[in-house]
Scaffold this motif. Structure first.
Motif, short mmCIF file in Angstrom:
data_model
loop_
_atom_site.label_atom_id
_atom_site.label_comp_id
_atom_site.label_asym_id
_atom_site.label_seq_id
_atom_site.Cartn_x
_atom_site.Cartn_y
_atom_site.Cartn_z
N ARG B 276 30.87 28.35 34.01
CA ARG B 276 31.43 29.71 34.04
C ARG B 276 32.88 29.71 33.55
N LYS B 277 33.61 28.66 33.93
CA LYS B 277 35.01 28.57 33.55
C LYS B 277 35.12 28.44 32.01
N ASP B 280 34.72 31.78 30.69
CA ASP B 280 35.94 32.56 30.93
C ASP B 280 37.02 32.23 29.91
#
Lengths: 459, 459
Positions: B276-277, B280
């Motif tokens: 997810r990072k 992002d």
């Protein structure tokens, strides 16, 4: 498991700083080659030993790196290939059984091999350049490596002396781009050297003359003449030779004197004519300041040259000759395709590198290097910085962010070590005002700039 | 003397047409790497066998090309090194006596070796790219060569996931420049794969799972599950695995479902968080259209990956995966320097070349090629043309003159074969008027232009 890794002697790693400088040299050379219609060729690192062997003399054969056949060479097809009997016959008998491939020794033989293999698809005159490493199992010493790059341009399939003139133009352009100013392009012609042997009564001994004269710079006149005496040159021949070993005056004057000396040699006069024609072409191209210098003592070691020979010497540096080349009549005869004439030239990149370092000619900042580093303060600053970074890169500016939120000092040291000229700081004040702080790492000066101003400044 | 030269099987010559295209790919990749702060490194072709052996598994060891020690290996220091006794002990005993060096097998091990040897001079995080050939004594077949280029970028000394995001950005930029549009960047994380083994009750069998899942595309679900059964995965484990083998929905949806699946695995959830990072960060860079696709069935063969793994697939072409990479925790431990984490990525240049050829994405004219050829009519025309040629080259236009006064047809055929787009004719009329005739070789159109107009047009 090895705890202290090393690399084979005579080989080198090229780290980023050296690579950026080497690539600066390579790309200037490539651009010039291409501007003159030369296109790149690459050949395999390994060639069949049948291609390589016998092309570089006995000494060369011994300096070939040989690659072991893959698989179990001791028991191919269930049969012992190398046994007591083979071993008794010795090294020369065993090697061909266990090795059929060798590492490229130069770029000329692979080029000749390529031309022969592709003769039906090549449009002659064929201009190719080739920049690849070669390997020699020589004893490593200062400035002599077992792996080094060669950087060759050759045109084959034409006898036009325009090609010789263009070599002079290419050298002039490359050295000009690199900022090397004090050098000379020495030119001679093998036909002149042949003519000299005729005139002094040593016809047929061109090779001996070339090999000896080639050492004039290194061992001096007396030793050269001694060597010629040993090779059977008569006292009279040597007395005739002596006056021309010290050329003086302009190239034009030298050519005139040499023409007189060679009156009785048709071959020699042809060499004079060719050399003059090269000078005419160079002038015809409008190159007024060519550092072309006729030097009848230039010989070059290789014996396949038949016409013009070149050598480039940089003055006032510890390294002398940095490049060389010449015309040959028959590149590919050894592979069964006779009558392919051509002319080639090779830039000695390692030596040019050393010269540029000695003369401090490398630019302080290289186009390939990072122009600006953004410091990484905290999450908010990081988030803001990523967008700035994207804008910089969209403007084709080499830029990076320090990937971790480390201490400032650590980040600055990093930028310093990587020789990044600018550092950008994006703190809370900067984010509020939109004026980012750019620090010039050399002068230490800082200024506040918007992203647009930043791009304008760094572009 | 060989009359029919050849090259070793599994190796290739790259002629000018291929080279110009290959360099087009390489230079786009290099520019991108540099824009992101990666700098070049080159390591020697030969490495000590102690550096290479044991790093690529048993199979890899057998695929190393070994170089014979130079000199007479049979009687070093007057002593027979390889004799009947040694031979009886077999190949594995003899080889280390006669060979101590091998050809580079990949770029990762030499990079690790370089980092360890230069650890005190390197500023970490260290970003390097490396574009060099590697050699494998594999059985040659279509698309598999014994010499081929690798094109790697790695950053070591940081765990920042900005680096993963930048890999996505670099891929996007390179493919954008090359005109490849329909592709996806698959991403997964080894921690997710570890988590899966935990959840299905096969903890500790990550490698088996990765090796099997890696073949999903090739052999299909049934065979993959069969293989896992053979490896000792229980029926229950396999039933638990089945539902996640066919990911569907958006990456966001897949991540959410996988998060649910992995609730009981801390490692697995960490993998989700990292992934997810990366998403992002990619968004943080402002890259809206990244073709990044979370695919929990992506495994990658190599077992040193510990975090994110990547693979790029081009859609609708015969070749699938063209590039890949991932994060590792310990690059250099094998050379005695533990705890150097990093992430790396490799462009498969041969495959990208084939894709571009299949999709006809190479530009018709390359910047490196000759733009215009001047025909060579006679001496007067030649003399006039040399000046024109100099003007063109001064304007940085790649230009050449046909070096001989050959028949027109021959000269035109030459230009055609070399794919030179324009031919310039300088006859007596042209010289009188100063308007030179430029022929567009594709359309056949001709126009009269002054030198200034010519430069303006060809620039």
């Amino acid at each position: 498991m090895s705890k202290k890794p090393s690399i084979p002697k005579g080989t080198r790693d090229f780290g980023p700083k050296q690579m950026v400088r080497r690539n600066y040299i390579f790309s200037n050379i490539k651009e010039t080659f291409q501007k003159f219609g030369y296109l790149p060729l690459e050949t395999p690192t390994m060639e069949n030993l049948s291609t390589l062997t016998g092309k570089y003399g006995d000494e060369g054969d011994q300096l070939l790196f040989k690659v072991l056949n893959s698989g179990d060479f001791l028991s191919k097809r269930g049969k012992t290939l190398v046994g007591e009997q083979e071993l008794e016959k010795g090294y020369k008998h065993v090697t061909p059984i266990i090795s059929e491939k060798g590492l490229r020794y130069d770029l000329t033989v692979p080029f000749a091999r390529y031309v022969v293999m592709n003769r039906n698809d090549i449009s002659f005159p064929f201009k190719r350049y080739q920049i690849q490493p070669v390997w020699r199992a020589d004893r490593p010493q200062r400035g002599r490596y077992r792996e080094f790059y060669q950087c060759d341009a050759d045109v084959v399939g034409t006898k036009s002396l325009i090609c010789e003139a263009e070599i002079v133009l290419m050298i002039t352009e490359v050295f000009g781009k690199l900022g090397i100013e004090d050098y000379s392009i020495k030119i001679n012609n093998r036909k002149i050297l042949s003519g000299i042997t005729e005139v002094i009564g040593a016809k047929g001994h061109e090779t001996d003359l070339c090999v000896a004269i080639d050492k004039l710079d290194k061992i001096g006149e007396d030793k050269v003449l001694e060597e010629l005496t040993e090779k059977g040159f008569s006292d009279e021949a040597i007395e005739n030779l002596r006056p021309i070993l010290h050329p003086s005056g302009s190239s034009k004057e030298r050519l005139a004197r040499m023409e007189e000396f060679l009156t009785s040699s048709e071959t020699g006069l042809k060499g004079i004519e060719e050399t003059r024609k090269v000078y005419d072409y160079v002038a015809g191209f409008g190159l007024e300041n060519a550092k072309l210098e006729f030097d009848m003592t230039l010989a070059r070691g290789l014996n396949y040259y038949t016409g013009a020979i070149f050598e480039v010497k940089v003055n006032n540096v510890s390294i002398g000759s940095v490049s060389g080349g010449g015309r040959y009549d028959d590149l590919t005869g050894v592979f069964g395709l006779p009558d392919v004439p051509g002319v080639g030239f090779s830039f000695g990149v390692d030596r040019i590198y050393d010269v540029m370092e000695e003369l401090e000619l490398f630019p302080e900042q290289h186009q390939d290097s990072t122009k600006v580093m953004i410091c990484n303060f905290d999450e908010e600053s990081e988030r803001y910085s990523l967008k700035v970074l994207s804008s910089l890169r969209q403007a084709n500016i080499n830029a990076e962010i320090y990937p971790d939120q480390a201490k400032m000092k650590k980040q600055m040291t990093f930028a310093n070590n990587k020789e990044i000229p600018f550092v950008l700081m994006v703190g809370s004040q900067e984010m509020a005002s939109g004026k980012l702080t750019l620090k010039d790492m050399k002068s230490g000066e800082q200024e506040g700039l918007s992203v647009e101003e930043l791009i304008e400044k760094l572009k």
